[in-house]
Design a protein around this motif. Structure first.
Motif, PDB file in Angstrom:
ATOM      1  N   ILE A  89       0.843  -1.199   0.000  1.00  0.00           N
ATOM      2  CA  ILE A  89       0.000   0.000   0.000  1.00  0.00           C
ATOM      3  C   ILE A  89       0.880   1.253   0.000  1.00  0.00           C
ATOM      4  O   ILE A  89       0.646   2.203  -0.760  1.00  0.00           O
ATOM      5  N   PHE A  90       1.912   1.238   0.836  1.00  0.00           N
ATOM      6  CA  PHE A  90       2.854   2.363   0.884  1.00  0.00           C
ATOM      7  C   PHE A  90       3.556   2.515  -0.467  1.00  0.00           C
ATOM      8  O   PHE A  90       3.693   3.632  -0.989  1.00  0.00           O
ATOM      9  N   THR A  91       3.989   1.380  -1.025  1.00  0.00           N
ATOM     10  CA  THR A  91       4.666   1.401  -2.332  1.00  0.00           C
ATOM     11  C   THR A  91       3.755   1.971  -3.410  1.00  0.00           C
ATOM     12  O   THR A  91       4.174   2.799  -4.231  1.00  0.00           O
ATOM     13  N   TYR A  92       2.496   1.544  -3.402  1.00  0.00           N
ATOM     14  CA  TYR A  92       1.547   2.012  -4.418  1.00  0.00           C
ATOM     15  C   TYR A  92       1.332   3.515  -4.318  1.00  0.00           C
ATOM     16  O   TYR A  92       1.319   4.228  -5.338  1.00  0.00           O
ATOM     17  N   LEU A  93       1.177   4.014  -3.107  1.00  0.00           N
ATOM     18  CA  LEU A  93       0.949   5.446  -2.914  1.00  0.00           C
ATOM     19  C   LEU A  93       2.165   6.266  -3.342  1.00  0.00           C
ATOM     20  O   LEU A  93       2.033   7.272  -4.054  1.00  0.00           O
ATOM     21  N   ILE A  94       3.350   5.834  -2.932  1.00  0.00           N
ATOM     22  CA  ILE A  94       4.566   6.566  -3.289  1.00  0.00           C
ATOM     23  C   ILE A  94       4.836   6.473  -4.783  1.00  0.00           C
ATOM     24  O   ILE A  94       5.306   7.432  -5.404  1.00  0.00           O
ATOM     25  N   SER A  95       4.523   5.324  -5.382  1.00  0.00           N
ATOM     26  CA  SER A  95       4.682   5.176  -6.830  1.00  0.00           C
ATOM     27  C   SER A  95       3.811   6.181  -7.579  1.00  0.00           C
ATOM     28  O   SER A  95       4.231   6.756  -8.585  1.00  0.00           O
ATOM     29  N   ASN A  96       2.598   6.386  -7.079  1.00  0.00           N
ATOM     30  CA  ASN A  96       1.719   7.367  -7.704  1.00  0.00           C
ATOM     31  C   ASN A  96       2.269   8.788  -7.559  1.00  0.00           C
ATOM     32  O   ASN A  96       2.188   9.586  -8.507  1.00  0.00           O
ATOM     33  N   VAL A  97       2.833   9.074  -6.389  1.00  0.00           N
ATOM     34  CA  VAL A  97       3.459  10.387  -6.184  1.00  0.00           C
ATOM     35  C   VAL A  97       4.607  10.590  -7.169  1.00  0.00           C
ATOM     36  O   VAL A  97       4.724  11.644  -7.810  1.00  0.00           O
ATOM     37  N   LEU A  98       5.464   9.558  -7.301  1.00  0.00           N
ATOM     38  CA  LEU A  98       6.602   9.657  -8.216  1.00  0.00           C
ATOM     39  C   LEU A  98       6.132   9.765  -9.661  1.00  0.00           C
ATOM     40  O   LEU A  98       6.702  10.531 -10.454  1.00  0.00           O
ATOM     41  N   PHE A  99       5.102   9.021 -10.011  1.00  0.00           N
ATOM     42  CA  PHE A  99       4.562   9.055 -11.379  1.00  0.00           C
ATOM     43  C   PHE A  99       4.095  10.468 -11.736  1.00  0.00           C
ATOM     44  O   PHE A  99       4.426  10.999 -12.814  1.00  0.00           O
ATOM     45  N   ILE A 100       3.339  11.086 -10.828  1.00  0.00           N
ATOM     46  CA  ILE A 100       2.845  12.450 -11.066  1.00  0.00           C
ATOM     47  C   ILE A 100       4.009  13.441 -11.093  1.00  0.00           C
ATOM     48  O   ILE A 100       4.040  14.363 -11.920  1.00  0.00           O
ATOM     49  N   TYR A 101       4.994  13.211 -10.207  1.00  0.00           N
ATOM     50  CA  TYR A 101       6.162  14.100 -10.161  1.00  0.00           C
ATOM     51  C   TYR A 101       6.925  14.071 -11.488  1.00  0.00           C
ATOM     52  O   TYR A 101       7.340  15.115 -12.001  1.00  0.00           O
ATOM     53  N   ILE A 102       7.101  12.878 -12.043  1.00  0.00           N
ATOM     54  CA  ILE A 102       7.816  12.748 -13.321  1.00  0.00           C
ATOM     55  C   ILE A 102       7.056  13.459 -14.444  1.00  0.00           C
ATOM     56  O   ILE A 102       7.660  14.067 -15.329  1.00  0.00           O
ATOM     57  N   ILE A 103       5.728  13.412 -14.389  1.00  0.00           N
ATOM     58  CA  ILE A 103       4.925  14.106 -15.403  1.00  0.00           C
ATOM     59  C   ILE A 103       5.099  15.624 -15.295  1.00  0.00           C
ATOM     60  O   ILE A 103       5.280  16.323 -16.297  1.00  0.00           O
ATOM     61  N   TRP A 104       5.056  16.135 -14.081  1.00  0.00           N
ATOM     62  CA  TRP A 104       5.068  17.579 -13.872  1.00  0.00           C
ATOM     63  C   TRP A 104       6.462  18.196 -13.984  1.00  0.00           C
ATOM     64  O   TRP A 104       6.618  19.334 -14.421  1.00  0.00           O
ATOM     65  N   PHE A 105       7.480  17.445 -13.548  1.00  0.00           N
ATOM     66  CA  PHE A 105       8.834  18.005 -13.484  1.00  0.00           C
ATOM     67  C   PHE A 105       9.772  17.171 -14.357  1.00  0.00           C
ATOM     68  O   PHE A 105       9.918  15.967 -14.141  1.00  0.00           O
ATOM     69  N   ASP A 106      10.414  17.840 -15.294  1.00  0.00           N
ATOM     70  CA  ASP A 106      11.345  17.170 -16.201  1.00  0.00           C
ATOM     71  C   ASP A 106      12.719  17.106 -15.539  1.00  0.00           C
ATOM     72  O   ASP A 106      13.392  18.129 -15.396  1.00  0.00           O
ATOM     73  N   TYR A 107      13.128  15.889 -15.130  1.00  0.00           N
ATOM     74  CA  TYR A 107      14.391  15.722 -14.414  1.00  0.00           C
ATOM     75  C   TYR A 107      15.600  16.118 -15.245  1.00  0.00           C
ATOM     76  O   TYR A 107      16.691  16.327 -14.712  1.00  0.00           O
ATOM     77  N   ARG A 108      15.409  16.252 -16.567  1.00  0.00           N
ATOM     78  CA  ARG A 108      16.516  16.603 -17.451  1.00  0.00           C
ATOM     79  C   ARG A 108      16.816  18.098 -17.458  1.00  0.00           C
ATOM     80  O   ARG A 108      17.862  18.522 -17.959  1.00  0.00           O
TER      81      ARG A 108
END
Length: 365
Positions: A89-108
């Protein structure tokens, strides 16, 4: 479920490695690494993969228990009362946070974005350590050691995979090797030390040879043997390649990095098989319940009884096979020195593992 578990575990390691490698390389100055490009959609797929693939162990527990109280009740029970369920459950929630973060912020675009992405990915690694087998046996020690082990592996392997498969050129290679070689060495030492500690949670060191009679022990042995060609390729890609680059401006080191990453994926696959086997906390009891490993039974010509203790004694056959192993190692290095096809060097690595395996099996008494 064995096949699903066998496939899902190495893919899970690969997803983590892609995230770690991409984010770590992005915080390294561009003058000290080759140009690479891991697109956002790849990182998004890796993040989604973590959420999905980390659910497989939860599903395995549910399918094992559901017949008594029904699937729905078992699903809720496992998710909210079992550690493996709560960690998912923790993994799923954090994965969703990371997924949205990658969409919004370009790490490059900014290294700060990569740092934040690494911090979120580290939370996912903590969740994996929480749900690990070692943590279920020795809660705090198992959690810490597994987390350190996985962090070291994915950091080192991730950089190799990203550089080997997404680099657009091999510029700045000497500067890259200057920092990556000690980094990889540190990660390798950390992996070995923590790996031995994790192994001791399941198998006493003195029972390591005896565990070869079991499927778990065979998978563990093959995983360890695959480290030999990995060390050979690490030697080639960190030491021998320096002289080649200095003397040949047109030499491309990337194919050799790819082969090293393929060896690592084989180790991931062996780990996947390992995760689907029953851990032999008691060798004799597990042997009685599960029987001999089919692979061990295929190659071992001796007689096994209930309380057999395996001892290694190098006879003429095992020594000849050991000499053959050294020849294959030499041919792997020669393949690089003589600019032989990459496939030839890779096959020599596989033959190294096979001959060393046979040498050990024939040495058993």
């Amino acid at each position: 479920m064995f096949i699903i578990g066998f496939i899902s575990e190495p893919l899970l390691y690969l997803c983590f490695s892609i995230l770690m490698g991409s984010l770590i390389l992005r915080i390294v100055p561009s003058t000290h690494r080759p140009d690479f490009n891991v697109q956002k959609r790849i990182l998004m797929a890796a993040t989604a993969g973590i959420a999905i693939l980390s659910f497989i162990p939860v599903l395995q527990v549910i399918l094992y228990l559901y017949q008594d109280v029904g699937f729905a009740k078992t699903f809720i029970l496992v998710l909210f009362t079992f550690e493996v369920g709560k960690s998912w459950i923790f993994t799923y929630l954090i994965s969703n946070v990371l997924f949205i973060y990658i969409i919004w912020f370009d790490y490059r675009k900014r290294s700060l974005y990569a740092y934040i992405g690494l911090a979120i990915t580290f939370l996912l690694i903590l969740a994996l350590g929480w749900s690990s087998h070692a943590s279920s046996i020795q809660q705090l020690k198992g959690f810490i050691v597994h987390t350190i082990h996985f962090l070291a592996v994915t950091s080192w392997v991730g950089i190799l995979i990203v550089v080997g498969w997404t680099s657009k050129n091999y510029s700045n290679w000497m500067k890259f090797l200057k920092w990556f070689t000690p980094f990889a060495l540190l990660c390798f030492i950390t992996t070995v030390v923590s790996g031995l500690s994790l192994m001791n949670v399941v198998i006493d060191y003195k029972d390591y040879t005896n565990s070869w009679m079991l499927p778990y022990g065979q998978s563990l042995l093959i995983k360890h043997l695959l480290i030999i060609p990995l060390i050979v390729y690490a030697f080639i890609n960190s030491i021998l390649i320096r002289k080649r680059i200095k003397n040949d401006d047109y030499f491309n080191p990337i194919p050799w990095i790819k082969v090293e990453s393929l060896i690592i994926f084989l180790i991931f696959s062996a780990t996947g098989v390992l995760g689907q086997q029953e851990p032999p906390h008691d060798i004799q009891q597990t042997l009685t319940a599960s029987g001999l490993s089919k692979l061990f039974d295929l190659f071992y010509q001796g007689h096994i009884v209930h309380d057999s203790q395996l001892v290694i004694h190098l006879g003429i056959n095992s020594l000849l096979l050991l000499a053959l192993t050294l020849c294959f190692i030499g041919l792997t290095i020669a393949a690089y020195m003589k600019k032989a096809p990459i496939l030839f060097g890779f096959m020599m690595s596989i033959f190294t593992v096979v001959s060393l395996y046979l040498s050990l099996i024939t040495a058993i008494q």
